[in-house]
Design an enzyme around this catalytic site. Sequence first.
Site, PDB file in Angstrom:
ATOM      1  N   GLN A  47     -18.613   5.504   3.389  1.00 50.74           N
ATOM      2  CA  GLN A  47     -19.163   6.049   4.099  1.00 50.74           C
ATOM      3  C   GLN A  47     -18.465   6.347   5.686  1.00 50.74           C
ATOM      4  N   GLU A  53       0.729  -0.825   0.069  1.00 50.07           N
ATOM      5  CA  GLU A  53       0.214  -0.238   0.095  1.00 50.07           C
ATOM      6  C   GLU A  53       1.242   1.297   0.502  1.00 50.07           C
ATOM      7  N   ARG A  77       2.476  -8.349   4.285  1.00 50.93           N
ATOM      8  CA  ARG A  77       1.560  -8.491   3.758  1.00 50.93           C
ATOM      9  C   ARG A  77       2.463  -7.163   1.885  1.00 50.93           C
ATOM     10  N   HIS A 125      -1.678   3.779  -1.805  1.00 45.27           N
ATOM     11  CA  HIS A 125      -2.689   4.222  -2.135  1.00 45.27           C
ATOM     12  C   HIS A 125      -2.690   6.010  -2.745  1.00 45.27           C
ATOM     13  N   TYR A 177       3.186   1.691   2.221  1.00 44.51           N
ATOM     14  CA  TYR A 177       3.922   2.383   3.461  1.00 44.51           C
ATOM     15  C   TYR A 177       5.313   2.216   3.392  1.00 44.51           C
TER      16      TYR A 177
HETATM   17  P1  FAD Z   1     -36.408   8.301   2.029  1.00 44.38           P
HETATM   18  O1  FAD Z   1     -35.079   6.887   1.114  1.00 44.38           O
HETATM   19  O2  FAD Z   1     -37.055   9.289   1.137  1.00 44.38           O
HETATM   20  O3  FAD Z   1     -37.204   6.934   1.951  1.00 44.38           O
HETATM   21  C1  FAD Z   1     -38.748   7.913   2.985  1.00 44.38           C
HETATM   22  C2  FAD Z   1     -39.849   6.899   2.437  1.00 44.38           C
HETATM   23  O4  FAD Z   1     -41.426   6.937   2.908  1.00 44.38           O
HETATM   24  C3  FAD Z   1     -40.298   6.844   0.955  1.00 44.38           C
HETATM   25  O5  FAD Z   1     -40.589   4.820   0.453  1.00 44.38           O
HETATM   26  C4  FAD Z   1     -41.348   6.655   1.216  1.00 44.38           C
HETATM   27  O6  FAD Z   1     -42.356   6.222   0.151  1.00 44.38           O
HETATM   28  C5  FAD Z   1     -42.636   7.234   2.422  1.00 44.38           C
HETATM   29  N1  FAD Z   1     -43.438   8.085   2.562  1.00 44.38           N
HETATM   30  C6  FAD Z   1     -43.598   9.493   2.591  1.00 44.38           C
HETATM   31  N2  FAD Z   1     -44.519   9.954   3.044  1.00 44.38           N
HETATM   32  C7  FAD Z   1     -45.312   9.058   3.310  1.00 44.38           C
HETATM   33  C8  FAD Z   1     -46.358   8.188   3.565  1.00 44.38           C
HETATM   34  N3  FAD Z   1     -47.293   9.427   3.534  1.00 44.38           N
HETATM   35  N4  FAD Z   1     -46.997   7.240   3.676  1.00 44.38           N
HETATM   36  C9  FAD Z   1     -46.430   6.174   3.475  1.00 44.38           C
HETATM   37  N5  FAD Z   1     -45.245   6.570   2.990  1.00 44.38           N
HETATM   38  C10 FAD Z   1     -44.772   7.511   3.227  1.00 44.38           C
HETATM   39  N6  FAD Z   1     -26.382   8.320   0.422  1.00 44.38           N
HETATM   40  C11 FAD Z   1     -25.603   7.780   0.820  1.00 44.38           C
HETATM   41  O7  FAD Z   1     -25.828   7.502   2.363  1.00 44.38           O
HETATM   42  N7  FAD Z   1     -24.503   7.177  -0.119  1.00 44.38           N
HETATM   43  C12 FAD Z   1     -25.222   7.209  -1.501  1.00 44.38           C
HETATM   44  O8  FAD Z   1     -24.289   6.573  -1.990  1.00 44.38           O
HETATM   45  C13 FAD Z   1     -26.874   7.314  -1.678  1.00 44.38           C
HETATM   46  N8  FAD Z   1     -27.029   7.635  -3.222  1.00 44.38           N
HETATM   47  C14 FAD Z   1     -27.725   7.770  -3.724  1.00 44.38           C
HETATM   48  C15 FAD Z   1     -28.345   8.057  -4.751  1.00 44.38           C
HETATM   49  C16 FAD Z   1     -29.677   8.470  -5.330  1.00 44.38           C
HETATM   50  C17 FAD Z   1     -29.814   7.987  -6.498  1.00 44.38           C
HETATM   51  C18 FAD Z   1     -30.270   8.407  -4.247  1.00 44.38           C
HETATM   52  C19 FAD Z   1     -31.874   9.369  -4.766  1.00 44.38           C
HETATM   53  C20 FAD Z   1     -29.799   8.719  -3.144  1.00 44.38           C
HETATM   54  C21 FAD Z   1     -28.735   9.028  -2.069  1.00 44.38           C
HETATM   55  N9  FAD Z   1     -28.377   8.270  -1.195  1.00 44.38           N
HETATM   56  C22 FAD Z   1     -27.591   8.172  -1.153  1.00 44.38           C
HETATM   57  C23 FAD Z   1     -29.041   8.780  -0.413  1.00 44.38           C
HETATM   58  C24 FAD Z   1     -30.311   7.767   0.963  1.00 44.38           C
HETATM   59  O9  FAD Z   1     -31.126   6.763  -0.035  1.00 44.38           O
HETATM   60  C25 FAD Z   1     -30.955   9.019   1.683  1.00 44.38           C
HETATM   61  O10 FAD Z   1     -30.487   9.522   2.549  1.00 44.38           O
HETATM   62  C26 FAD Z   1     -31.786   7.876   2.101  1.00 44.38           C
HETATM   63  O11 FAD Z   1     -32.710   7.332   1.816  1.00 44.38           O
HETATM   64  C27 FAD Z   1     -32.918   8.505   3.089  1.00 44.38           C
HETATM   65  O12 FAD Z   1     -33.407   7.642   3.888  1.00 44.38           O
HETATM   66  P2  FAD Z   1     -35.395   8.208   4.699  1.00 44.38           P
HETATM   67  O13 FAD Z   1     -35.295   6.682   5.579  1.00 44.38           O
HETATM   68  O14 FAD Z   1     -35.193   9.418   5.311  1.00 44.38           O
HETATM   69  O15 FAD Z   1     -36.202   8.701   3.492  1.00 44.38           O
HETATM   70  P1  NAP Z   2     -26.561  17.994  -2.961  1.00 48.68           P
HETATM   71  O1  NAP Z   2     -25.688  17.195  -2.359  1.00 48.68           O
HETATM   72  O2  NAP Z   2     -27.001  19.062  -0.727  1.00 48.68           O
HETATM   73  O3  NAP Z   2     -26.360  18.720  -3.721  1.00 48.68           O
HETATM   74  C1  NAP Z   2     -27.803  20.110  -4.260  1.00 48.68           C
HETATM   75  C2  NAP Z   2     -26.612  20.516  -5.426  1.00 48.68           C
HETATM   76  O4  NAP Z   2     -27.573  21.240  -5.951  1.00 48.68           O
HETATM   77  C3  NAP Z   2     -25.166  21.464  -4.777  1.00 48.68           C
HETATM   78  O5  NAP Z   2     -24.545  21.663  -6.412  1.00 48.68           O
HETATM   79  C4  NAP Z   2     -26.412  22.550  -4.576  1.00 48.68           C
HETATM   80  O6  NAP Z   2     -24.369  23.330  -5.623  1.00 48.68           O
HETATM   81  C5  NAP Z   2     -27.385  23.044  -5.726  1.00 48.68           C
HETATM   82  N1  NAP Z   2     -28.384  23.858  -5.695  1.00 48.68           N
HETATM   83  C6  NAP Z   2     -28.622  23.674  -4.066  1.00 48.68           C
HETATM   84  N2  NAP Z   2     -29.863  24.646  -4.044  1.00 48.68           N
HETATM   85  C7  NAP Z   2     -30.449  25.584  -5.554  1.00 48.68           C
HETATM   86  C8  NAP Z   2     -30.671  26.095  -6.206  1.00 48.68           C
HETATM   87  N3  NAP Z   2     -31.613  26.548  -5.217  1.00 48.68           N
HETATM   88  N4  NAP Z   2     -31.227  26.340  -7.248  1.00 48.68           N
HETATM   89  C9  NAP Z   2     -29.961  25.296  -8.281  1.00 48.68           C
HETATM   90  N5  NAP Z   2     -28.906  24.726  -7.326  1.00 48.68           N
HETATM   91  C10 NAP Z   2     -29.133  24.204  -6.385  1.00 48.68           C
HETATM   92  O7  NAP Z   2     -27.650  16.815  -2.395  1.00 48.68           O
HETATM   93  P2  NAP Z   2     -28.201  16.008  -2.863  1.00 48.68           P
HETATM   94  O8  NAP Z   2     -27.213  15.966  -4.146  1.00 48.68           O
HETATM   95  O9  NAP Z   2     -29.179  15.753  -3.830  1.00 48.68           O
HETATM   96  O10 NAP Z   2     -28.188  14.783  -2.643  1.00 48.68           O
HETATM   97  C11 NAP Z   2     -28.935  14.865  -1.260  1.00 48.68           C
HETATM   98  C12 NAP Z   2     -28.829  13.167  -0.506  1.00 48.68           C
HETATM   99  O11 NAP Z   2     -27.993  12.374  -1.107  1.00 48.68           O
HETATM  100  C13 NAP Z   2     -26.830  14.680   0.080  1.00 48.68           C
HETATM  101  O12 NAP Z   2     -26.961  14.736   0.779  1.00 48.68           O
HETATM  102  C14 NAP Z   2     -26.010  13.319  -0.276  1.00 48.68           C
HETATM  103  O13 NAP Z   2     -25.347  13.204   0.843  1.00 48.68           O
HETATM  104  C15 NAP Z   2     -26.438  11.569  -0.603  1.00 48.68           C
HETATM  105  N6  NAP Z   2     -25.876  11.146  -1.310  1.00 48.68           N
HETATM  106  C16 NAP Z   2     -24.987  10.455  -1.330  1.00 48.68           C
HETATM  107  C17 NAP Z   2     -23.942   9.968  -2.202  1.00 48.68           C
HETATM  108  C18 NAP Z   2     -22.562   9.459  -2.145  1.00 48.68           C
HETATM  109  O14 NAP Z   2     -22.281   9.079  -3.049  1.00 48.68           O
HETATM  110  N7  NAP Z   2     -22.170   9.749  -0.590  1.00 48.68           N
HETATM  111  C19 NAP Z   2     -24.769  10.038  -2.758  1.00 48.68           C
HETATM  112  C20 NAP Z   2     -26.079  10.827  -3.936  1.00 48.68           C
HETATM  113  C21 NAP Z   2     -26.341  11.335  -2.934  1.00 48.68           C
HETATM  114  P3  NAP Z   2     -24.798  25.526  -5.451  1.00 48.68           P
HETATM  115  O15 NAP Z   2     -25.600  25.304  -4.706  1.00 48.68           O
HETATM  116  O16 NAP Z   2     -23.417  25.516  -5.485  1.00 48.68           O
HETATM  117  O17 NAP Z   2     -25.766  25.382  -7.392  1.00 48.68           O
HETATM  118 FE1  SF4 Z   3     -17.690   0.759   4.848  1.00 50.21          FE
HETATM  119 FE2  SF4 Z   3     -19.909  -0.246   5.894  1.00 50.21          FE
HETATM  120 FE3  SF4 Z   3     -20.242   1.327   3.588  1.00 50.21          FE
HETATM  121 FE4  SF4 Z   3     -18.882  -1.468   4.276  1.00 50.21          FE
HETATM  122  S1  SF4 Z   3     -21.093  -0.674   4.070  1.00 50.21           S
HETATM  123  S2  SF4 Z   3     -18.081   0.867   3.454  1.00 50.21           S
HETATM  124  S3  SF4 Z   3     -17.782  -1.024   6.515  1.00 50.21           S
HETATM  125  S4  SF4 Z   3     -19.137   2.487   6.366  1.00 50.21           S
END
Ligand code: FAD
Ligand code: NAP
Ligand code: SF4
Length: 692
Positions: free
Chosen positions: A344, A169, A219, A257, A171
């Site tokens: 993460q 890695e 390693r 790394h 090191y």
């Molecule tokens: P949500 O996942 O939004 O779930 C809410 C649920 O509530 C939904 O299933 C909805 O149908 C239900 N609901 C809402 N209102 C009602 C109602 N009135 N009655 C019944 N059901 C209802 N996070 C990461 O940490 N790493 C990532 O790599 C990552 N990648 C992502 C990629 C994408 C494309 C997207 C969209 C999100 C990603 N996220 C990622 C974000 C992550 O998925 C969210 O932070 C997470 O799902 C939030 O969980 P939650 O349970 O709070 O809400």
């Molecule tokens: P986000 O990370 O907060 O990004 C929002 C983007 O929208 C930013 O680029 C912001 O940049 C822009 N924005 C915000 N307000 C705006 C406005 N009024 N008009 C135009 N642009 C605006 O949110 P997200 O991409 O929706 O992700 C949601 C959550 O899911 C995040 O918190 C993230 O942690 C999680 N997630 C994580 C991963 C992962 O790989 N770890 C992947 C997907 C999602 P500017 O304000 O500079 O324009």
């Molecule tokens: Fe790390 Fe848990 Fe994500 Fe696996 S699932 S990469 S152990 S944070």
Amino acid sequence: MSADSRFPHLLSPLDLGFTTLKNRVLMGSMHTGLEDNKKDFPKLAAYFAERAAGEVGLIVTGGIAPGVRGSLMPTPSGLFNRLQVPRHKLVASAVHDAGGKICMQILHGGRYSYHPMSVAPSAIQSPITPFKPKALSANGIEKQIRNFVRATKLAREAGYDGVEIMGSEGYFINEFTTAHVNKRTDKWGGSTRNRYRIAEEILSRCREAAGPDFIIIYRLSMLDLLPDGNCWDEIVEQAKMAEAAGATIINTGIGWHEARIPTIATMVPRGAFTWVTARMRPEVNIPVVTTNRINTPEVAEEILARGDADMVSMARPLLADAELVKKAREGRPEEINICIACNQACLDHTFNRKTCSCLVNPRACRETELNYLPVKQVKAIAVVGAGPAGLAFATVAARRGHRVSLFDQADEIGGQFNMAKKIPGKEEFSASLDYYRVELDRSGVDLQLSTHISAEDLEGYDEVVLATGVYPREIDIPGINHAKVVSYIDVLNDKIKIGSKVALIGAGGIGFDVAEFLSHSAERDPDQSHNHFPPSSSAQSSRSTEAFMREWGIDRTFEARGGVKGVKAQPPKSAREIWLLQRKLGKPGKTLGKTTGWIHRLSLAKRGVQMLGGVSYERIDDHGLHISIDGKKQLLEVDHVVICAGQVSNRDIADVLEENGLSCHIIGGAHKAAELDAKYAIREGSELAARL
Ligand code: FAD
Ligand code: NAP
Ligand code: SF4
């Protein structure tokens, strides 16, 4: 219970002569942060003891420095004096009491050490640390070797079953063994023999000091992934030297790394690097361990059955589920909480100097603090929303004994994870949902899908938990209602046929993911697919491994030095023209994860996606998206504008309940949309469930 017949290779013991390991799983070394502080050693002991009780064959600790200069951090933590022995004794005996075996990894940081006292073969600064190391004198080298020997003796005194000498890695030892940063002209540099001398000296002197009945793992960097890394013949020579010098086991190291090639992130296919160990195995007469992206017992069994290695190293998967091996042995692998390789809560935390944990298992490294104990008073609990927050809450609360009803308006569990799993390279997210399906069933949660809930439906419960997630943020730009404008949700749910020119407004995690999705979906070449499910499909897996190696320019024939020299990476170009935009100045992607952000940026750049910062959005019309940067106007002639501008909490029910003076718990995105991620959602759900 007898061993599951599906995993005969994985569960077979390994006889090392003087001791026998109960199975073929080695828990790979991970720095958790608990090693850095004396007061955290009881927590470290509890963390390892759970993995030992979970039946891991052999545990390796996080890196322990053999001396102050070799310490990774400025506050030296390591094993270099007698006063430090008792805290290590605590760890070793906790593991032994739980029926396990444990080796201490001796890690000298070399030029990767994050302090001004770092040392290396030559004074060449690494691209990932701000300190230039001091080139060691011959005396200095002798001192470092003696430190390894002292650490080995103290490890034995502390009761460890062995040590792992970290030689990969990038090191300290690896810095000597490749010409990349070893520019010495004395007996420690130049020829292969001279460069390997340090490893040979360390191994043979540690063996002499420890005696024959002590495990010594070496390693070995088997694939440097640097143009001036070692060639295959040199690596084999080093392995033979390690065997002759007294190593009991050779473990595989993949990539320095500083190499700009992903080796463990979620987009790396499962088991993608076992071909390297497979090539080494016939060259030596001691067991070899293979590693990287082996996250299920099915994948591990397949690798071992194929004969690629004698053992598999799993590190992060044992953060995700301490009982991985036990569940496999007891014939319940579907109950394993799978590591989705997101980095993460583990590596990103380590690099941000926070204690490591796990996104899918917030108990990891908090075994003494977060416990799911049986409830004293059973309650009827309604949970609205079966996204990660609701799922985590419902399953933990039900397992503790509460009567839990979980509602979701969708016809499947998972919330936003159902979009995340569609992103090429993020297919692992569906493994988490598979886990929750089993867990809901096991814990007796009453799951009601396709059921929209309103405030009035929530009467009669002892507790109400709202996990209703988020809505996409609505933004105000002239022309926002134009037919070209769509939301990321419609794109990811395939509701719209997206044109060949696309602009994405917002470059957060979702903007990057949508760009990845759109840059792939026009191709849909099965050979380029990173989808490597089901876990046991070797044909699919080897095809995606081939595609991965081509994309990142890795030579599987190992003709190329370091596995990469002169090999042209062949990333597939996106068939769509894509602009990824943000208003903030600077390059998009700065807020992405520390250990994975660079991969997303590089991957999109290679595909030809244009990433622009400092953008002002002027208007959207039939011609496309009008923007200005630094006052200069531009027209992006796009077919679609996808809004990925963040999210706001869905508080529809919460607001009504609060208006009526009724109490409820709000978790996940419904509680906090800014900086929301699944790590936060799952942790918040689990912590609330542990308290109620
Ligand atoms: P949500 O996942 O939004 O779930 C809410 C649920 O509530 C939904 O299933 C909805 O149908 C239900 N609901 C809402 N209102 C009602 C109602 N009135 N009655 C019944 N059901 C209802 N996070 C990461 O940490 N790493 C990532 O790599 C990552 N990648 C992502 C990629 C994408 C494309 C997207 C969209 C999100 C990603 N996220 C990622 C974000 C992550 O998925 C969210 O932070 C997470 O799902 C939030 O969980 P939650 O349970 O709070 O809400
Ligand atoms: P986000 O990370 O907060 O990004 C929002 C983007 O929208 C930013 O680029 C912001 O940049 C822009 N924005 C915000 N307000 C705006 C406005 N009024 N008009 C135009 N642009 C605006 O949110 P997200 O991409 O929706 O992700 C949601 C959550 O899911 C995040 O918190 C993230 O942690 C999680 N997630 C994580 C991963 C992962 O790989 N770890 C992947 C997907 C999602 P500017 O304000 O500079 O324009
Ligand atoms: Fe790390 Fe848990 Fe994500 Fe696996 S699932 S990469 S152990 S944070």
